[in-house]
Design an enzyme around this catalytic site. Structure first.
Site, short mmCIF file in Angstrom:
data_model
loop_
_atom_site.label_atom_id
_atom_site.label_comp_id
_atom_site.label_asym_id
_atom_site.label_seq_id
_atom_site.Cartn_x
_atom_site.Cartn_y
_atom_site.Cartn_z
CG ASP A 38 -10.92 -1.65 1.43
OD1 ASP A 38 -10.41 -1.13 2.43
OD2 ASP A 38 -10.43 -1.56 0.29
CB CYS B 232 -0.95 -0.01 1.19
SG CYS B 232 -2.29 -1.21 1.02
CG ASP C 230 -6.45 -2.43 -1.89
OD1 ASP C 230 -5.31 -2.38 -2.40
OD2 ASP C 230 -6.81 -1.70 -0.95
CG ASP D 44 -12.41 1.89 4.75
OD1 ASP D 44 -11.20 2.11 4.59
OD2 ASP D 44 -13.01 2.20 5.79
N GLY E 213 -11.54 -14.03 -12.50
CA GLY E 213 -10.84 -12.77 -12.39
C GLY E 213 -10.32 -12.31 -13.73
CG HIS E 214 -8.91 -8.99 -16.52
ND1 HIS E 214 -9.29 -9.53 -17.72
CD2 HIS E 214 -8.15 -7.91 -16.82
CE1 HIS E 214 -8.80 -8.80 -18.71
NE2 HIS E 214 -8.09 -7.81 -18.19
CB SER E 215 -4.36 -12.30 -15.89
OG SER E 215 -4.72 -13.01 -17.07
#
Length: 330
Positions: A91, A14, A68, A51, A139-141
């Site tokens: 979050d 972060c 995130d 958040d 998901g995604h890449s």
């Protein structure tokens, strides 16, 4: 060949966040915008930099949505995956919600790092989602010069019992559920290769129990402490709530090794930017420079900051009527 993942990114965790002041300028034009015919009532949006977003589905239920992701904060890919997942799920917990489903976000330098490291990263994320009782589905890449990993998470919450950063009131105590210092220890790890098990333990601990304790205590105001540091996130909470936050620096829990790391100069640029951002609105005359840096330390997967008390979390200060400063440190 042994790969040190932290050496393939310009920063870590972060601490790579865009500084809060710059980010507020970027998103300022989006505040107040929205669809003409929304599918649900927006309860929490961009206005106070909370958040996660929250939308009311019906009279009682709300969807909580967040994302995130970040560059490696440790060299071990499995631990990095666990940390990134716990950080993303946080979050939802910080809004008083329960994570239901998440999807992976993976950026990978396919010609630089082998895919078995990516697989280990994903495995770490899956392990933490399983611990949280949250589905991880797809998901995604993308191919990227730097490795990055995280989650987009959807959760549910009681619409009228959300934890928000704009509901703090003067007279409420401030509690913190995890110690500070993981940022400087991660910076030292990146520079030297030393490992800090206590920092990994903090970053991989879910905030689920803390969120449940806050709900049981009837707390309505909270945020989590991540990239903007304790002072940054506390300043946002105090500003949104129209109060001043007073911090007892001696009561703030800090990992033992972190104090030495600060004294030896292992401070990220993100931490220094955090301190620069809060300094004009913060009274820091009661602490030395090292303590101020720890209070501004860019955390990854930090604890919940609560306007109230829960078992096991030290009280680190209180909210008082709004004064000339947003935060006062004693």
């Amino acid at each position: 060949m042994a790969y040190r993942l932290t050496q393939y990114a310009h920063g870590g965790g972060c601490a790579c966040k865009i500084p809060p002041g710059e980010l507020e300028q970027v998103v300022s034009g989006l505040v107040g915008t929205g669809p003409a015919r929304p599918a649900g009532e927006l309860l929490v949006g961009l206005d106070d930099g909370d958040d996660a977003a929250a939308v009311r589905l019906d009279g009682e239920r709300a969807i909580v949505s967040t994302t995130d992701f970040f560059t490696p904060v440790v060299d071990d890919p499995y631990d990095w995956g666990r940390i990134a997942a716990a950080n993303a799920l946080s979050d939802v917990y910080a809004m008083g919600g329960t994570p239901v489903v998440a999807v992976n976000l993976l950026c990978w330098p396919r010609e630089t790092l082998p895919f078995d490291l990516a697989a280990e990263t994903l495995r770490g994320g899956a392990a933490v989602c399983a611990e949280a009782g949250c589905h991880l589905a797809g998901g995604h890449s993308v191919d990227d010069p730097e490795p990055k990993y995280g989650l987009a998470v959807t959760g549910v919450a009681e619409a009228d019992r959300l934890l928000r950063n704009d509901t703090g009131r003067a007279g409420q105590p401030l509690s913190l559920t995890k110690p500070l210092g993981v940022g400087v220890l991660n910076t030292r790890h990146k520079a030297t290769g030393e490992t800090f098990d206590e920092a990994i333990a903090v970053m991989t601990t879910l905030n689920a129990d803390a969120a449940r304790a806050a709900s049981a205590a009837g707390i309505g105001c909270a945020t989590d402490v991540t990239g903007f540091g304790l002072l940054g996130h506390l300043a946002k909470l105090a500003r949104a709530s129209g109060v001043t936050a007073v911090v007892d620096a001696a009561a703030v829990p800090v990992l033992d090794a972190a104090r030495d790391a600060v004294r030896e100069g292992y401070v990220s640029g993100g931490t220094r930017r955090n301190l620069d951002w809060v300094r004009p609105h913060t009274d820091l005359t009661g602490v030395d420079d090292a303590t101020a840096l720890l209070l501004a330390d860019a955390q990854t997967s930090g604890g919940l900051l609560l306007a109230g008390e829960v078992p096991g979390a030290p009280v680190i200060g209180e909210l008082v009527p709004r004064g000339p400063e947003t935060v006062v440190v004693r």
